[in-house]
Scaffold this motif. Structure first.
Motif, PDB file in Angstrom:
ATOM      1  N   GLU A 162       9.764  -5.079  -0.003  1.00  0.00           N
ATOM      2  CA  GLU A 162       8.866  -5.488   1.081  1.00  0.00           C
ATOM      3  C   GLU A 162       8.706  -4.375   2.120  1.00  0.00           C
ATOM      4  OE1 GLU A 162       8.533  -8.953   4.505  1.00  0.00           O
ATOM      5  OE2 GLU A 162       9.931  -9.190   2.829  1.00  0.00           O
ATOM      6  N   LYS A 163       9.821  -3.747   2.510  1.00  0.00           N
ATOM      7  CA  LYS A 163       9.769  -2.657   3.480  1.00  0.00           C
ATOM      8  C   LYS A 163       8.994  -1.474   2.923  1.00  0.00           C
ATOM      9  CE  LYS A 163      14.053  -3.765   5.945  1.00  0.00           C
ATOM     10  NZ  LYS A 163      15.410  -3.246   6.329  1.00  0.00           N
ATOM     11  N   VAL A 178       3.935   1.867   2.875  1.00  0.00           N
ATOM     12  CA  VAL A 178       2.730   2.388   2.211  1.00  0.00           C
ATOM     13  C   VAL A 178       1.480   1.951   2.967  1.00  0.00           C
ATOM     14  CG1 VAL A 178       1.337   2.323   0.101  1.00  0.00           C
ATOM     15  CG2 VAL A 178       3.832   2.503  -0.053  1.00  0.00           C
ATOM     16  N   GLU A 179       1.429   0.693   3.379  1.00  0.00           N
ATOM     17  CA  GLU A 179       0.267   0.180   4.113  1.00  0.00           C
ATOM     18  C   GLU A 179       0.119   0.865   5.469  1.00  0.00           C
ATOM     19  OE1 GLU A 179       0.754  -3.996   4.437  1.00  0.00           O
ATOM     20  OE2 GLU A 179       0.487  -4.382   2.286  1.00  0.00           O
ATOM     21  N   ASP A 180       1.226   1.071   6.161  1.00  0.00           N
ATOM     22  CA  ASP A 180       1.184   1.666   7.505  1.00  0.00           C
ATOM     23  C   ASP A 180       0.802   3.146   7.474  1.00  0.00           C
ATOM     24  OD1 ASP A 180       1.909  -0.755   8.535  1.00  0.00           O
ATOM     25  OD2 ASP A 180       4.029  -0.237   8.826  1.00  0.00           O
ATOM     26  N   LEU A 230      -0.643   9.224   3.340  1.00  0.00           N
ATOM     27  CA  LEU A 230       0.278   9.184   2.204  1.00  0.00           C
ATOM     28  C   LEU A 230      -0.389   9.385   0.840  1.00  0.00           C
ATOM     29  CD1 LEU A 230       3.191   8.788   1.268  1.00  0.00           C
ATOM     30  CD2 LEU A 230       2.787   6.321   1.285  1.00  0.00           C
ATOM     31  N   PRO A 231      -1.495   8.694   0.514  1.00  0.00           N
ATOM     32  CA  PRO A 231      -2.118   8.900  -0.804  1.00  0.00           C
ATOM     33  C   PRO A 231      -2.604  10.331  -1.019  1.00  0.00           C
ATOM     34  CG  PRO A 231      -2.873   6.855   0.184  1.00  0.00           C
ATOM     35  CD  PRO A 231      -2.142   7.603   1.258  1.00  0.00           C
ATOM     36  N   ASN A 232      -3.238  10.920   0.003  1.00  0.00           N
ATOM     37  CA  ASN A 232      -3.731  12.297  -0.132  1.00  0.00           C
ATOM     38  C   ASN A 232      -2.580  13.280  -0.308  1.00  0.00           C
ATOM     39  OD1 ASN A 232      -6.409  11.506   0.166  1.00  0.00           O
ATOM     40  ND2 ASN A 232      -6.378  11.766   2.379  1.00  0.00           N
TER      41      ASN A 232
END
Length: 204
Positions: free
Chosen positions: A1-2, A7-9, A14-16
């Motif tokens: 969950e953390k 990842v969302e925050d 992060l993806p790039n």
């Protein structure tokens, strides 16, 4: 969950960053001009399409960054509990072979390199491997890339020192295709002393 919350925050970067790391490790170099795939600058739209193709591979880099994030947050908490203030450092100069330039080349003058104003003590010094900033482009988007960096760094440090902050107003730059020495550079922006370059200036 953390992990999923992390990842969302951090979806803004992060993806790039993970995509850059994936190709860096695949081709054993961070010099993206030597990659077989996507050796040139890419757009945000292209990046999202490529991320979808390599999602499972990118999750490894998500996890590595999550571990680093957790360790840094724990270090800050420990410091605060023991009355210690942590100071971080941010440079406005960005290495050419980086995800920031690969993904945001419009914010940089990639034909120029950031340098230092020459003096009697460093006449032979070389310019950095960092492209100079496109000041108008950065101002137009509210210096977003730098404000995001400051926000992220402020999670881990109590005080931030910003180096090369004068680069926001003007920078000493060198044409890296013609020379590498700071002494052959110039301020940008600047007002020339003469409108027509002299013979010495045009040949240097």
């Amino acid at each position: 969950e953390k992990f999923h919350k992390f990842v969302e925050d951090n979806e803004q970067w992060l993806p790039n960053y993970s995509l850059f790391c994936y190709f860096r490790d695949k081709y054993k170099t961070k010099d993206f001009t030597k990659w077989t795939e996507y050796p040139n600058f890419i757009s945000s739209r292209e990046s999202k399409m490529i991320q979808a193709e390599h999602l499972e591979d990118l999750k490894f880099y998500y996890w590595v960054q999550y571990i680093c994030f957790t360790q840094l947050m724990n270090a800050r908490e420990y410091a605060e509990n023991h009355g210690i203030v942590l100071e971080g450092e941010i440079s406005l100069n960005t290495p050419y072979h980086s995800v920031s330039v690969w993904m945001n080349h419009g914010l940089f003058n990639t034909e120029m390199r950031a340098g230092n104003v020459p003096s009697s003590e460093n006449l032979s010094s070389k310019a950095s491997n960092c492209p100079s900033l496109d000041l108008k482009a950065n101002a137009a988007n509210g210096y977003e890339i730098w404000s995001n960096r400051i926000k992220q760094m402020s999670l881990f440090f109590h005080i931030l020192q910003i180096n090369n902050s004068d680069s926001v107003f003007r920078t000493w730059e060198v044409d890296h295709k013609k020379c590498i020495r700071n002494i052959l550079g110039h301020f940008h922006p600047s007002i020339p002393i003469i409108e027509t370059p002299c013979v010495w200036c045009s040949n240097r």
